[in-house]
Design an enzyme around this catalytic site. Structure first.
Site, PDB file in Angstrom:
ATOM      1  N   GLY A  83       0.812  -1.221   0.000  1.00  0.00           N
ATOM      2  CA  GLY A  83       0.000   0.000   0.000  1.00  0.00           C
ATOM      3  C   GLY A  83       0.839   1.261   0.000  1.00  0.00           C
ATOM      4  O   GLY A  83       2.019   1.231  -0.339  1.00  0.00           O
ATOM      5  N   SER A 100       9.733   5.905  -2.848  1.00  0.00           N
ATOM      6  CA  SER A 100       9.569   4.906  -1.791  1.00  0.00           C
ATOM      7  C   SER A 100       8.409   5.354  -0.913  1.00  0.00           C
ATOM      8  O   SER A 100       8.225   6.567  -0.689  1.00  0.00           O
ATOM      9  CB  SER A 100      10.851   4.844  -0.951  1.00  0.00           C
ATOM     10  N   SER A 101       7.659   4.385  -0.403  1.00  0.00           N
ATOM     11  CA  SER A 101       6.554   4.734   0.500  1.00  0.00           C
ATOM     12  C   SER A 101       7.085   5.427   1.746  1.00  0.00           C
ATOM     13  O   SER A 101       6.386   6.193   2.396  1.00  0.00           O
ATOM     14  CB  SER A 101       5.774   3.485   0.898  1.00  0.00           C
ATOM     15  N   ARG A 102       8.369   5.150   2.083  1.00  0.00           N
ATOM     16  CA  ARG A 102       8.942   5.727   3.296  1.00  0.00           C
ATOM     17  C   ARG A 102       9.398   7.180   3.095  1.00  0.00           C
ATOM     18  O   ARG A 102       9.752   7.838   4.062  1.00  0.00           O
ATOM     19  CB  ARG A 102      10.118   4.877   3.798  1.00  0.00           C
ATOM     20  N   HIS A 156       2.484   4.725  -4.846  1.00  0.00           N
ATOM     21  CA  HIS A 156       3.046   5.914  -5.501  1.00  0.00           C
ATOM     22  C   HIS A 156       3.282   5.580  -6.974  1.00  0.00           C
ATOM     23  O   HIS A 156       2.920   4.490  -7.432  1.00  0.00           O
ATOM     24  CB  HIS A 156       4.308   6.377  -4.778  1.00  0.00           C
ATOM     25  N   HIS A 216       4.622   2.192  -7.934  1.00  0.00           N
ATOM     26  CA  HIS A 216       3.640   1.096  -7.982  1.00  0.00           C
ATOM     27  C   HIS A 216       2.801   1.188  -9.254  1.00  0.00           C
ATOM     28  O   HIS A 216       2.474   0.181  -9.873  1.00  0.00           O
ATOM     29  CB  HIS A 216       2.697   1.154  -6.765  1.00  0.00           C
TER      30      HIS A 216
END
Ligand code: PAF
Length: 273
Positions: free
Chosen positions: A28, A182-184, A31, A34
């Site tokens: 999930g 990155s999701s982070r 971004h 993905h």
């Protein structure tokens, strides 16, 4: 788009479709990276399945599992707009029971670099990926090159277990200034974000050195470490595609990797050459 929350719902959704299945497993906080994986899956398959599951077994004690960004509504919308046919959105108890058969990452490749900093992380990744691949019955599954070690280990698992799925590696997507998506990245403050650019800058410089004819890994690593100052660098490494350390860059079979902490956020990046 069909949203399946259980294995039974997923099976029913898959049974209602015919053709090849392109699968994009995610945690999930979707971004553009993905979305690129989903586009690639869309290009080559009849059906596109995405999973969103924040897999607890790949987080070590004290890591950011409870803080991991969760954006259900936005993620569902992104999937819908990207032409996803089936979204698998399971609960933990759908994916895991008690006293299970376990999958373990290989002793060497699974416990160096990321695996040394996060021991057991890849056991969790491989455990959930094998379950997801089996549940979805994917023809092809798509993974980003940014998580290069994860990609190598999943490819190895598929070979070692004779699994009938093609693993497709997809190039890293970057912001215009070079930062790998990155999701982070949402954890980065404005100042952190500027510092974070040192990762991609050091990798860009490694490519530049190789283009100038430099091949010696130690020489390249030394220059990269200078560029990464004063970040808290966890590793800079040069390996071949099988994740064996190499003394010299071999064009067509080399990955240069970096992992560093920027503020309290861990970032990884790499370049394939
Ligand atoms: O790369 C990720 O997002 C995760 O490690 C994956 C492959 C979805 C497994 O949880």
């Amino acid at each position: 788009m069909i949203i399946a929350r259980t294995a039974v719902e997923l099976r029913a959704a898959l049974d209602s479709k015919i053709g090849s299945i392109g699968f994009v497993p995610t945690m999930g906080a979707l971004h553009i990276g993905h979305r690129t994986l989903i586009e690639k899956a869309r290009e080559s398959n009849d059906i596109v399945v995405v999973s969103i599951f924040v897999n607890p077994t790949q987080f070590l004690a004290g890591e950011d599992l409870s803080k991991y960004p969760r954006r259900e509504e936005a993620d569902f919308k992104i999937c819908e707009l990207s032409g996803v046919d089936i979204l698998f959105y399971p609960e933990v108890n759908t994916m895991y029971g008690s006293d299970e058969v376990s999958v373990k990452a290989p002793d060497v490749r699974g416990y160096i670099l990321e695996g040394a900093i996060r021991p057991g992380h890849f056991d969790g990744v491989l455990s959930v990926v094998i379950k997801l691949l089996n549940l979805v019955g994917a023809t092809r599954a798509y993974f980003g090159k940014k998580d290069a070690q994860q990609l190598a280990l999943i490819t190895q698992m598929v070979e070692n277990f004779f699994m009938n799925v093609e693993i497709v590696a997809v190039d890293t997507v970057r912001e215009s200034d070079g930062l790998a998506l990155s999701s982070r990245n949402v954890y980065l403050s404005h100042e952190d974000r500027i510092e974070a650019l040192k990762l991609s800058a050091s990798l860009k410089h490694s490519t530049h050195l190789v283009m100038q004819g430099v091949r010696e890994s130690n020489e390249i690593i030394k220059v990269m470490l200078d560029i990464l100052e004063p970040l808290n660098v966890e590793y800079v490494a040069i390996v071949n595609r099988r994740f064996e350390a190499i003394d010299e860059v071999i064009i067509g079979d080399t990955i240069v990797l970096v992992a560093a902490r920027v503020g309290s956020t861990r970032l990884i990046d790499n370049v394939w050459m």
